[in-house]
Design an enzyme around this catalytic site. Structure first.
Site, short mmCIF file in Angstrom:
data_model
loop_
_atom_site.label_atom_id
_atom_site.label_comp_id
_atom_site.label_asym_id
_atom_site.label_seq_id
_atom_site.Cartn_x
_atom_site.Cartn_y
_atom_site.Cartn_z
N ARG A 122 0.87 -1.17 0.00
CA ARG A 122 0.00 0.00 0.00
C ARG A 122 0.90 1.22 0.00
O ARG A 122 1.47 1.57 1.03
CB ARG A 122 -0.84 -0.06 1.27
CG ARG A 122 -1.97 0.90 1.36
CD ARG A 122 -2.62 0.80 2.73
NE ARG A 122 -1.88 1.59 3.70
CZ ARG A 122 -1.83 1.35 5.00
NH1 ARG A 122 -2.43 0.31 5.51
NH2 ARG A 122 -1.14 2.13 5.81
N HIS B 158 -4.07 3.89 4.57
CA HIS B 158 -5.12 2.86 4.67
C HIS B 158 -6.44 3.45 4.18
O HIS B 158 -7.10 2.89 3.32
CB HIS B 158 -5.24 2.37 6.12
CG HIS B 158 -6.51 1.61 6.38
ND1 HIS B 158 -6.74 0.35 5.88
CD2 HIS B 158 -7.64 1.94 7.08
CE1 HIS B 158 -7.94 -0.06 6.26
NE2 HIS B 158 -8.51 0.87 6.98
N TYR C 219 3.35 5.05 12.05
CA TYR C 219 3.72 3.67 12.35
C TYR C 219 4.60 3.00 11.31
O TYR C 219 5.13 1.94 11.55
CB TYR C 219 2.45 2.83 12.56
CG TYR C 219 1.45 2.88 11.41
CD1 TYR C 219 1.64 2.12 10.26
CD2 TYR C 219 0.33 3.72 11.47
CE1 TYR C 219 0.75 2.18 9.21
CE2 TYR C 219 -0.57 3.77 10.41
CZ TYR C 219 -0.37 3.00 9.29
OH TYR C 219 -1.25 3.06 8.24
#
Lengths: 324, 367
Positions: free
Chosen positions: B257, B261, B270
Site C-alpha cells: 500500500r 489505509h 507507524y
C-alpha cells in the site's frame, strides 16, 4: 388425516417447500444423516439427497455466511442453528449482511433465506441451550422474526417464511416441540407473516404471548374461570408486529398483559406496552403488565422454573390488572 | 513404533516480470495485444481514480476513501483473467476490479460519497458491492461457489481480502468449507503488508499466508502481486481449475500500500519511510509500462495521454455522482428495506418526508 407434533410440522413444511421449489436447500450441523438433534430434518436427506440437505462442518458463521452466498446466487437456503444459543457465532453475518443486503444494494440483491433456531428454556438443558433472545433479531432492521406455538402454525408459518422474499429468523419453541399433536388436513395451511391470532376471544383483558409461553398463557386464562372474559392473542410474527390486531383488542378490553420468557428490559413486552400507550392510551384502564423472564442470565436448569413465567405468575398479573 | 513423516509440504512463489519489466520467457503468458493494452489502461484508470477521489475528499466533496495506489496489478490482472460469467466478491479496496468488470465510475464514487447508490451493481455483472467488515465476504463467495456447483454452472468465484483478514475467523471457516465442498473458489489475498498500523509480521507467525491453505487441504501460491503477468497467470490457472471442478485455491499476492489505509489514516505514525522507499521501484504500473514499451505495444507518451483522457472521464463521472446525491430523497431509506414496505414503517417514512420538507423546503436531502 395426520396428527403432527410441532417438530413434525416443521419437518413437513421443509419437505413440502423442497418438493415445490428445487431452489430450496437445507444446511446445518447434523441435519442430514442424523436428521437434526431434534429430528426436525429427519428423512429429508434420504428424500432429497446430500446436495440439498447439507451436513456442514461445525461453524455457525460459515453456515449463515454461505447461506447468504447461496441466496445471492438465487437459491433459497434454509439454515439451521442447532440451538439459538450458538447463533451468536453467526450474529455478525446476520446483522452485517442478512439484514442489509436488499437495502444496501437498492433491491438488486434481495436475500430470500430462512434461519431456523430452536430457542427457550424448560428442557433441563446445558448452559447456552435455554435462552430466549428474540429481541436481538426484532431490533435489527431488515429481518422478519417468526415464532410459532402450534403444529399447524409451525407448518403454515415456515412455508410462508421460505416463500417470503426477505430473510426470516424462524425461532422454534423447543419445549413444546412434542407437547401436543394436531390434526392437519392435506398439505396444511400457508399463512401470511405478520398476522397475530386471537386464540380465545374475550372482553375484559387482552393477554398477549407467543411461542413456548402460549400453553402457560392459555392455562392461566383458563384458571381465571368463567367470571372473567380474557382475550388471548398469539403474536406468531414478532416482526412485523400485527399492531392493528393488538390495538383493536385493547381498545375493546382496556387492559393488557404481555407474557414472554425473554428478559424484561427492552423485550417484546416493552415494545407492546409503548405501542398501546401510543395508540390506545384512552382505552387503557390499567397499566400494561409484563410477566417475563428476569433481567438475569438464564439460570442452569435447577432454577430455571423459577426464572420462566409460571401459570401462577400470569394469573397474579391478570388479577392485579383486572382489579387495578 | 518409530516416528514417521506422514506428509510434507512446500510453498512456492511465482514471479514473471523482473523489476525492469523483462518477462521470464518460460513463464510469460501469451496474451492478445488488445488484452495487454486494456490491462494497462485499467491500471491507469485505478490510479487516476485514487488521485481524483483523494482530491475530492480533501475538498470535502467525498467522505473517507480507501485508495489502491501500488496495488493495481492484483486487482486489474485478476479481473482480466476472469470470465464475465465468473463472480467477484470484493472487500473495500477493489475499485479497479469493479470498474474493469463494467461498474460505472460514478457508481464507485457514490459509495465513498455516502450513498447506497454506490452498491447498486447490476446483477448481470456478477460483481458484489463493497464489503466493509473484514473477511465476512469470503464466506459469501464460498456460498456462491457452493450454489454454482449445485447448479452445475461452470463458473469460478473470486474473492478479495487483505492480509489482516486472514486473522478473522470467517476467513478460516470459509477456507474450510470451500475445501470440504470443493467449491469453485479463488481466494485472492492482497497482502499489502499492513492492516492499518499492524504489520504482516504481527498478524501471524506463519512464514507465508499462502501456506494457510495447506491446513485446509488445498494449495496456496505466493505471487508477486506487483507483477501483472504473474497475477494473471496464477488467477487464470486457479479459475480454470475451479471451473473444471478442481476445487479452491489460495493466492497470496505480495504487494504494498503505497498510500494511506484510508484518508483518515496517517502511516507516518507507524510505518518506516525506508520501507516505502524500497517498494516505490517495484511500482506495478511502471514495471508493466516498461514491458509494453519494450514489446513496442506502447509509445513513451501514451501513458500521459491516456491518463489525461481518463481524468476527463472521471471528472464527468464525479459530476454525475454529485448530481445523483443532490437528487436523493430521504424516503429511499425505507424503500428497499423489505420487498413491500410493512405497515409499521409507513408512518415513519411519512415522518421523515414531512420533517425534511420542513427543513429543506423541497423535500430533498442535503447534497
Amino acid at each position: 388425516m395426520d396428527k403432527l407434533t410441532l417438530v413434525q410440522a416443521v419437518n413437513r413444511a421443509l419437505q413440502l417447500s423442497m418438493q415445490e421449489d428445487p431452489d430450496v436447500i437445507l444446511l446445518g450441523q447434523d441435519i442430514g444423516k442424523s436428521g437434526g438433534v431434534f429430528r426436525a430434518t429427519e428423512g429429508l436427506m434420504e428424500k432429497f439427497g446430500v446436495d440439498r440437505v447439507m451436513d456442514t462442518p461445525l461453524a455457525e458463521s460459515a453456515i449463515v455466511g454461505c447461506a447468504v452466498g447461496m441466496a445471492l446466487y438465487g437459491l433459497k437456503p434454509v439454515a439451521e442453528m442447532q440451538f439459538s444459543g450458538f447463533a451468536y457465532q453467526a450474529f455478525h453475518q446476520i446483522e452485517q449482511h442478512v439484514s442489509r443486503y436488499r437495502n444496501r444494494t437498492r433491491g438488486e440483491y434481495p436475500l430470500p433465506m430462512v434461519i431456523r433456531m430452536p430457542y427457550g428454556g424448560g428442557v433441563r438443558a446445558f448452559e447456552h441451550h435455554s435462552e430466549s433472545r428474540e429481541a436481538y433479531y426484532v431490533h435489527t432492521p431488515g429481518l422478519k422474526v417468526v415464532v410459532p406455538s402450534t403444529p399447524s402454525d409451525a407448518l403454515g408459518l415456515l412455508r410462508a417464511a421460505i416463500r417470503d422474499p426477505d430473510p426470516v429468523i424462524f425461532m422454534e419453541p423447543k419445549k413444546i416441540y412434542r407437547s401436543l399433536k394436531e390434526e392437519i388436513p392435506g398439505d396444511g395451511p400457508i399463512h401470511r407473516l405478520g398476522e397475530a391470532k386471537v386464540v380465545r376471544p374475550g372482553e375484559q383483558l387482552t393477554l398477549i404471548s407467543y411461542g413456548a409461553m402460549m400453553p402457560v398463557t392459555l392455562d392461566a386464562a383458563a384458571q381465571m374461570g368463567a367470571d372473567y372474559s380474557i382475550e388471548v392473542i398469539d403474536l406468531r410474527t414478532l416482526k412485523p408486529l400485527d399492531e392493528a390486531s393488538l390495538v383493536a383488542s385493547v381498545q375493546k378490553t382496556g387492559r393488557a398483559v404481555v407474557v414472554h420468557e425473554a428478559p424484561r428490559t427492552l423485550g417484546m413486552g416493552a415494545e407492546i406496552s409503548a405501542l398501546l400507550m401510543e395508540k390506545a392510551l384512552l382505552s387503557l384502564k390499567a397499566p400494561v403488565a409484563r410477566v417475563t423472564g428476569y433481567d438475569v442470565q438464564m439460570p442452569y436448569y435447577q432454577l430455571e422454573n423459577h426464572y420462566l413465567p409460571s401459570v401462577a405468575r400470569v394469573v397474579q398479573a391478570l388479577r392485579d390488572t383486572l382489579s387495578y | 513404533m518409530p516416528r514417521r513423516i506422514l506428509e510434507s509440504f512446500e510453498v512456492s512463489n511465482l514471479s514473471i516480470l523482473d523489476p525492469e519489466g523483462r518477462a521470464d520467457p518460460q513463464l510469460e503468458p501469451s496474451l492478445p495485444t488488445a488484452k495487454l493494452k486494456q490491462i494497462f489502461e485499467d491500471m491507469l484508470l485505478l490510479r487516476e481514480f485514487d488521485v481524483r477521489a483523494i482530491a475530492m475528499q480533501r475538498q470535502g466533496r467525498m467522505g473517507t476513501y480507501a485508495p489502491s495506489t501500488g496495488q493495481e496489478a492484483v486487482q486489474i490482472a485478476a479481473g482480466a483473467a476472469l470470465n464475465p460469467t465468473d463472480w467477484v466478491v470484493p472487500s473495500f479496496r477493489e475499485q479497479g476490479l469493479l470498474l474493469s468488470r463494467g461498474v460505472k465510475a460514478s457508481t464507485m464514487f457514490l459509495f465513498f460519497m455516502g450513498s447506497e447508490e454506490g452498491n447498486r451493481l447490476p446483477r448481470k455483472l456478477r460483481s458484489l458491492p463493497y464489503c466493509v467488515p473484514c473477511a465476512t465476504q469470503v464466506l459469501h463467495a464460498v456460498g456462491i461457489g457452493m450454489a454454482a456447483k449445485l447448479k452445475k454452472d461452470p463458473v469460478a468465484v473470486a474473492t478479495f481480502f487483505g492480509d489482516g483478514a486472514t486473522s478473522e475467523g470467517d476467513f478460516h471457516e470459509a477456507l474450510n468449507f470451500a475445501a470440504v465442498y470443493q467449491s469453485p473458489n479463488v481466494f485472492l489475498c492482497q497482502n499489502n503488508q499492513w492492516a492499518i498500523s499492524t504489520p504482516r509480521s504481527a498478524q501471524t507467525r506463519s512464514a507465508t499466508l499462502a501456506q494457510k491453505a495447506i491446513a485446509y487441504g488445498f494449495s496456496g501460491l505466493q505471487v508477486d502481486g506487483n507483477d501483472v503477468l504473474a497475477v494473471y497467470s496464477a488467477v487464470d490457472a486457479a479459475a480454470k481449475r475451479a471451473r473444471e471442478g478442481g476445487g479452491p485455491s489460495l493466492l497470496e499476492c505480495m504487494t504494498y500500500r503505497l498510500g494511506v489505509h484510508t484518508t483518515s489514516d496517517d502511516p507516518g505514525r507507524y510505518r518506516p519511510a525506508t520501507e516505502l522507499e524500497a517498494w516505490i521501484p517495484k511500482d506495478p504500473i511502471d514495471r508493466f509500462e516498461k514491458y509494453l514499451l519494450a514489446k513496442g505495444l506502447l509509445q513513451s507518451d501514451d501513458r500521459a495521454r491516456l491518463t489525461a483522457e481518463i481524468g476527463d472521464r472521471l471528472k464527468a463521472a464525479a459530476t454525475e455522482a454529485e448530481e445523483i446525491c443532490r437528487n436523493l430523497t430521504p424516503d429511499e431509506m425505507f424503500t428497499y428495506m423489505y420487498a413491500d414496505i410493512p405497515d409499521f414503517l409507513r408512518p415513519q417514512r411519512e415522518e421523515v418526508l414531512a420533517q425534511s420538507i420542513a427543513i429543506d423546503g423541497d423535500g430533498r436531502a442535503h447534497g
